[in-house]
Scaffold this motif. Structure first.
Motif, mmCIF file in Angstrom:
data_model
loop_
_atom_site.group_PDB
_atom_site.id
_atom_site.type_symbol
_atom_site.label_atom_id
_atom_site.label_comp_id
_atom_site.label_asym_id
_atom_site.label_seq_id
_atom_site.Cartn_x
_atom_site.Cartn_y
_atom_site.Cartn_z
ATOM 1 N N CYS A 1 0.861 -1.180 0.000
ATOM 2 C CA CYS A 1 0.000 0.000 0.000
ATOM 3 C C CYS A 1 0.905 1.240 0.000
ATOM 4 C CB CYS A 1 -0.909 -0.001 1.220
ATOM 5 S SG CYS A 1 -1.911 1.495 1.361
ATOM 6 N N PHE B 1 0.157 4.105 0.841
ATOM 7 C CA PHE B 1 -0.206 5.006 1.932
ATOM 8 C C PHE B 1 0.355 4.506 3.262
ATOM 9 C CE2 PHE B 1 -2.969 6.013 -1.472
ATOM 10 C CZ PHE B 1 -3.275 7.347 -1.333
ATOM 11 N N CYS B 2 -0.012 3.293 3.671
ATOM 12 C CA CYS B 2 0.432 2.777 4.968
ATOM 13 C C CYS B 2 1.657 1.875 4.837
ATOM 14 C CB CYS B 2 -0.696 2.041 5.670
ATOM 15 S SG CYS B 2 -1.203 0.514 4.852
ATOM 16 N N CYS C 1 -4.737 0.116 0.107
ATOM 17 C CA CYS C 1 -5.369 -1.043 0.741
ATOM 18 C C CYS C 1 -6.773 -0.684 1.224
ATOM 19 C CB CYS C 1 -4.506 -1.553 1.894
ATOM 20 S SG CYS C 1 -4.550 -0.519 3.383
ATOM 21 N N CYS D 1 -6.859 1.780 4.161
ATOM 22 C CA CYS D 1 -6.604 3.182 3.816
ATOM 23 C C CYS D 1 -7.770 3.785 3.030
ATOM 24 C CB CYS D 1 -5.287 3.307 3.050
ATOM 25 S SG CYS D 1 -3.847 3.077 4.130
HETATM 26 ZN ZN LIG Z 1 -2.882 1.081 3.388
#
Ligand SMILES: [Zn+2]
Length: 114
Positions: free
Chosen positions: A6, A8-9, A28, A31
């Motif tokens: 992911c 983002f995370c 994901c 997120c």
């Molecule tokens: Zn994520």
């Protein structure tokens, strides 16, 4: 997608329920839910929300996050290569690919050929 993370995370594909691919990035299910909540809350002022928030991670977690960010950067680069390969499969010229990327034909060829 065994190596996908992911964007983002930075969790890997095996650690999330669903991983959706975009242009060089992945997101994901967790997120997506968090982003949907932020959109619903209409947070529009101040800096963009960061996942995870710096205030919520300790020094060790912050250091552990660094190589995962680097892995995400690498997957963006890999995806760009895949898009350029598709452009070449469609017989688009190195001139056009270079122009799209703001570089000379020779630079595009050197970076992406082979
Ligand atoms: Zn994520």
């Amino acid at each position: 997608m065994p190596d996908s993370r992911c964007s983002f995370c930075t969790k890997d594909a095996d650690s999330v329920g669903t991983l959706v691919a975009g242009a060089g990035v992945f997101i994901c299910d967790e997120c997506v839910a968090l982003c949907a909540q932020l959109v619903k809350d209409k947070k529009t002022s101040g800096p963009a929300p960061r996942v995870p928030m710096w205030e919520q991670v300790g020094d060790e977690a912050l250091l552990a996050h660094l190589p995962r960010i680097e892995a995400v950067r690498d997957q963006v680069d890999d995806d760009l290569r895949a898009w350029v390969a598709e452009a070449r499969r469609r017989e688009l010229s190195w001139d056009k690919i270079g122009a799209a990327l703001g570089m000379k034909r020779q630079s595009a060829w050197e970076r992406f050929a082979g």
